[in-house]
Structures are given as structure tokens and as C-alpha cells.
Scaffold this motif. Sequence first.
Motif, PDB file in Angstrom:
ATOM      1  N   UNK A 187       4.497 -51.235  26.250  1.00 20.72           N
ATOM      2  CA  UNK A 187       3.487 -50.231  26.590  1.00 20.72           C
ATOM      3  C   UNK A 187       3.045 -50.415  28.030  1.00 20.72           C
ATOM      4  N   UNK A 188       3.043 -49.327  28.796  1.00 20.29           N
ATOM      5  CA  UNK A 188       2.602 -49.384  30.184  1.00 20.29           C
ATOM      6  C   UNK A 188       1.209 -48.795  30.312  1.00 20.29           C
ATOM      7  N   UNK A 189       0.467 -49.308  31.298  1.00 18.04           N
ATOM      8  CA  UNK A 189      -0.897 -48.851  31.545  1.00 18.04           C
ATOM      9  C   UNK A 189      -1.069 -48.678  33.043  1.00 18.04           C
ATOM     10  N   UNK A 190      -1.430 -47.476  33.461  1.00 19.69           N
ATOM     11  CA  UNK A 190      -1.579 -47.190  34.885  1.00 19.69           C
ATOM     12  C   UNK A 190      -2.842 -46.389  35.154  1.00 19.69           C
ATOM     13  N   UNK A 191      -3.250 -46.397  36.417  1.00 20.84           N
ATOM     14  CA  UNK A 191      -4.464 -45.707  36.841  1.00 20.84           C
ATOM     15  C   UNK A 191      -4.117 -44.758  37.985  1.00 20.84           C
TER      16      UNK A 191
ATOM     17  N   UNK B 108       2.358 -36.578  34.334  1.00 17.90           N
ATOM     18  CA  UNK B 108       3.586 -36.276  33.597  1.00 17.90           C
ATOM     19  C   UNK B 108       4.652 -37.322  33.862  1.00 17.90           C
ATOM     20  N   UNK B 109       4.787 -37.700  35.114  1.00 12.71           N
ATOM     21  CA  UNK B 109       5.791 -38.718  35.459  1.00 12.71           C
ATOM     22  C   UNK B 109       5.447 -40.069  34.839  1.00 12.71           C
ATOM     23  N   UNK B 110       4.203 -40.498  34.950  1.00 14.62           N
ATOM     24  CA  UNK B 110       3.824 -41.805  34.417  1.00 14.62           C
ATOM     25  C   UNK B 110       3.975 -41.876  32.903  1.00 14.62           C
ATOM     26  N   UNK B 111       3.928 -40.727  32.235  1.00 10.67           N
ATOM     27  CA  UNK B 111       4.094 -40.685  30.785  1.00 10.67           C
ATOM     28  C   UNK B 111       5.567 -40.636  30.370  1.00 10.67           C
ATOM     29  N   UNK B 112       6.454 -40.502  31.333  1.00 10.40           N
ATOM     30  CA  UNK B 112       7.876 -40.302  31.029  1.00 10.40           C
ATOM     31  C   UNK B 112       8.633 -41.620  30.880  1.00 10.40           C
ATOM     32  N   UNK B 113       9.847 -41.525  30.376  1.00 14.83           N
ATOM     33  CA  UNK B 113      10.729 -42.692  30.268  1.00 14.83           C
ATOM     34  C   UNK B 113      11.111 -43.217  31.642  1.00 14.83           C
ATOM     35  N   UNK B 114      11.208 -42.324  32.612  1.00 14.94           N
ATOM     36  CA  UNK B 114      11.592 -42.738  33.967  1.00 14.94           C
ATOM     37  C   UNK B 114      10.591 -43.719  34.569  1.00 14.94           C
TER      38      UNK B 114
ATOM     39  N   UNK C 181       9.098 -46.215  32.994  1.00 16.12           N
ATOM     40  CA  UNK C 181       8.895 -47.327  32.061  1.00 16.12           C
ATOM     41  C   UNK C 181       8.754 -48.695  32.734  1.00 16.12           C
ATOM     42  N   UNK C 182       9.103 -48.798  34.033  1.00 16.52           N
ATOM     43  CA  UNK C 182       8.960 -50.083  34.721  1.00 16.52           C
ATOM     44  C   UNK C 182       7.733 -50.100  35.641  1.00 16.52           C
ATOM     45  N   UNK C 183       6.877 -49.109  35.512  1.00 18.31           N
ATOM     46  CA  UNK C 183       5.642 -49.061  36.299  1.00 18.31           C
ATOM     47  C   UNK C 183       4.475 -49.367  35.372  1.00 18.31           C
TER      48      UNK C 183
ATOM     49  N   UNK D 121      -2.140 -48.759  40.510  1.00 21.20           N
ATOM     50  CA  UNK D 121      -3.289 -47.923  40.858  1.00 21.20           C
ATOM     51  C   UNK D 121      -2.799 -46.967  41.938  1.00 21.20           C
ATOM     52  N   UNK D 122      -2.646 -45.707  41.578  1.00 20.43           N
ATOM     53  CA  UNK D 122      -1.932 -44.753  42.430  1.00 20.43           C
ATOM     54  C   UNK D 122      -2.864 -43.639  42.896  1.00 20.43           C
TER      55      UNK D 122
END
Length: 230
Positions: A159-163, A205-211, A213-215, A219-220
Motif C-alpha cells: 500500500x502506498x501513501x502520498x500527499x 489519478x496517476x498516484x492511484x494507478x499501477x504506474x 506503485x513505487x511512489x 509530498x508533491x
Amino acid sequence: MIVTGGTRGIGREVVDRFVEHGDTVVSLSVSGAPVPGALSLACDVGDAQDVERAMATAVGELGGLDVLVVNAGITRDNLLSRMTVEEFTTVVQTNLMGAFYPVKASIRPLLRSRRGRVIFCSSTAALLGGIGQGNYAASKSGLIGLARTLARELARKGTTVNVILPGLVDTDMGREFPEKVRQEFIETVPLRRAGTVTEVGSLITYLASEEARYITGAVIPVDGGVSMGV
């Protein structure tokens, strides 16, 4: 997918994008106002019991959970010298506790999915502060610490978590600023304009995608360059 604050602004853009993609989406908002194509539930994100109820219903309807977008937020601007305790605590309760409650309720289903995504909508105010926004900036700063801790705790199951840190965006909330203040802020933005919900939604949309998965733990900013170097 669950989106808090999904009836307007950035949240509505995200709901619409995923509905158009054919995903099953639950929109949580205080009003529970209907959003075409999504299951809309009334929920006060600052109320722990209400969140627990709504999240249980949402996860049950979805049959699990892959993506949580934490977007709900409010402002109660005032100079700190004049800010009341209620103005401060109300914003923190909605913006920070209102992120903690749905995240806590979603951890188990996210881990079970083994490809979970959590995306927090913070603000450039978390880094820059803002005159009259001590409560808002404090609550949005808290999301960064919460997200990075969660990123470490959930990484073992993929599971990835980003801001994301939107700057001034052309939404109802963004238009609440007096025009003079708005224009003065735009003059500090290298791109010399406010952002759009489409530009912010595309990042989510990008952060939720499979692409993506390594991010994780990122904090963007999506702010026209106003916070560069911070």
C-alpha cells in the motif's frame, strides 16, 4: 474507491474521473448530496462514530477498498491574535482528525487488497503558512507527518501513501479569498495563475494507478511553482 469531500471542487473532479473510468466510487460528504454515477453517503468526517458507520457501509458496498482519497477540508481564517479556540479546533477537527478517522477505518481493507493507495490532499500552506491561516496550515502540516508514518507502516503489504500540495486552485474555496488578496497571491506564483481542478485531479489519478506503485511517502506540490525550494 472512497473520496471524502466528494461533492465539489477537487473531490468532485476525482469522483467524476474515476466514474468515467468505470470504477465504483463512494463519495462521502456532510450533505450526502448525490454525485452522478457514485454512491453518495452523508458523513461528518470530524465525527469518529459517523466515519466508522459510513466507512463500514462504503467498504461493504465496494466489497473491499483499493483507493482512499482524503480531500475534505474547511477554512476559518483569522489572525492568530484574534483567532478563537473554536475557530482553531474546528478546522483541526475536520482537516486533521477528519483524515485520521477514515484512514484508521480503512487500514485493514487496504492491506487486504495488497495494492492499496491513500492520497492526502494537503496544501502549500503546510509549507508556506498563510496570514490568517494558522489553524488551516497547522492541520494541513499534520497530514504530512500522518501520511509519512502511514507510508512506512503499510508498505509491507504494497500500500502506498502520498500527499499532494495544491496551491491556489479555482474552486469555491479558492474563490472565497478577497479579490485583492487573490491577485496578490497569484503575483507570487511563477506561472501567474491559479490551478484548475483538472490539473490537480490528474495527479491524483496517476498516484492511484499501477504506474505509481513505487511512489510512496512523497509530498508533491501542484502549485504553479510557488513553493519551489521549500
